[in-house]
Design a protein around this motif. Structure first.
Motif, short mmCIF file in Angstrom:
data_model
loop_
_atom_site.label_atom_id
_atom_site.label_comp_id
_atom_site.label_asym_id
_atom_site.label_seq_id
_atom_site.Cartn_x
_atom_site.Cartn_y
_atom_site.Cartn_z
N GLN A 178 -13.65 0.42 67.69
CA GLN A 178 -12.44 1.03 68.24
C GLN A 178 -11.24 0.21 67.78
O GLN A 178 -11.34 -1.00 67.58
N PHE A 204 -14.66 7.13 58.99
CA PHE A 204 -13.56 7.59 59.85
C PHE A 204 -12.28 7.63 59.03
O PHE A 204 -12.03 6.74 58.21
N GLU A 206 -8.01 9.05 59.68
CA GLU A 206 -7.05 9.75 60.53
C GLU A 206 -5.63 9.29 60.17
O GLU A 206 -5.41 8.15 59.76
N TYR A 208 -1.65 8.98 61.75
CA TYR A 208 -0.96 8.87 63.03
C TYR A 208 0.55 8.81 62.81
O TYR A 208 1.03 8.12 61.89
N SER A 217 -4.77 4.63 71.26
CA SER A 217 -6.15 4.13 71.20
C SER A 217 -6.99 5.11 70.39
O SER A 217 -6.90 6.33 70.59
N SER A 218 -7.78 4.61 69.50
CA SER A 218 -8.65 5.47 68.70
C SER A 218 -9.84 5.93 69.53
O SER A 218 -10.15 5.34 70.58
N ILE A 221 -16.00 4.84 67.87
CA ILE A 221 -16.59 5.24 66.60
C ILE A 221 -17.99 4.64 66.49
O ILE A 221 -18.16 3.42 66.51
N TYR A 230 -11.41 -1.80 57.14
CA TYR A 230 -10.32 -0.88 57.46
C TYR A 230 -9.34 -0.85 56.28
O TYR A 230 -8.90 -1.90 55.80
#
Length: 277
Positions: A178, A204, A206, A208, A217-218, A221, A230
């Motif tokens: 997370q 993952f 995304e 934002y 907050s994600s 996962i 990341y």
């Protein structure tokens, strides 16, 4: 997989195990002074807080003078929970500001090249661990308590079986990944985050839009134990990378959580921090 509960030297030497009753010792059960570890038999284990991840334990006193002399000579033999291990000391150092020494070296006789013993020897106490490797596949941890027997500090040796430890962790399950975003800048920003696993596969992705003062907050996962990467792109202009570890859920924590804070700093517009909880 290997597991250790070895703490830093300062904590270990202060003592981490508390005994609640001291009247249960059988003074006739102490072994001779010839051995560095002298086991003390007890009538019951109810006087000590036994941890769930201990796969066995024993109560001992330690001949610190004999231990330090043997370690200085380069060879230490320890009787640990019915096993005798010979440790060849390869490194010795004094802990800064203390009359305490750190000794480390391999355990002779094990099939595993990574067998190892770490011993923090203070004026009166010992902390550390012995990992004999195969075929034992266990870790023996040594911790001083706050009690004394015949003038010597009482120690606890507790064992952790690697296979049993792995099974306990599997039953607990994986702690999901997370991350958390915060915008402490006065401007709106766009951030893209993609996470890659240890096989460089995207798990993952995304985008934002973060207004000033926003906290995001994600989702949680799902992950497997290992390192994750990341890839972070801020305002389609700045690219950053961060790595975190995913692990099993335990009462001491699990997977690392990543915190990203956008701030008004042209040189370092994102502050990175991580925590395990």
């Amino acid at each position: 997989m290997r597991f250790k509960t070895l703490a830093i030297a300062g904590i270990i030497l202060l003592g981490i195990v508390t005994l609640s009753v001291y009247s249960s010792y059988d003074k006739e059960s102490a072994q001779t002074e010839e051995k560095i570890f002298q086991k003390i038999d007890v009538n019951s284990s109810s006087f000590i807080e036994v941890q769930e991840d201990w796969d066995g334990f024993e109560i001992i006193v330690v001949d610190i003078d004999k231990l330090r002399k043997a370690a200085d000579d380069g060879n230490v033999t320890l009787d640990v929970m019915g096993e005798e291990f010979e440790i060849r000391i390869q490194e010795k150092s004094r802990l800064e500001g203390e009359n305490a020494y750190f000794y480390t070296g391999p355990v002779v006789g094990g099939k595993d090249r990574d067998s190892r013993a770490d011993l923090y020897v203070g004026e009166e106490s010992l902390g550390g661990s012995v990992e004999p490797g195969e075929p034992w596949n266990v870790t023996y941890n040594i911790s001083p308590t706050d009690k004394r027997y015949n003038g010597k500090i009482v120690h606890v040796v507790f064992m952790q079986d690697w296979e049993k430890k792995t099974e306990r962790l599997k039953q607990a399950g994986i702690d999901p990944l997370q991350f958390f975003l915060a915008n402490n800048d006065s401007r709106k920003h766009v951030m893209s985050i993609e996470i890659f696993d240890f096989n460089n596969k995207s798990v993952f992705k995304e985008n934002y839009t973060i207004n000033p003062g926003d906290d995001i907050s994600s989702p949680r996962i799902d992950a497997e134990p290992g390192k994750y990467r990341y890839e972070i792109i801020l305002d389609n202009e700045f690219t950053y990378e961060a790595k975190v570890h995913a692990g099993y859920a335990t009462n001491l924590g699990g997977s690392e959580k990543l915190h990203l804070t956008i701030r008004d700093d042209p040189d370092n517009p994102i502050q990175f921090s991580g925590e395990i909880f």
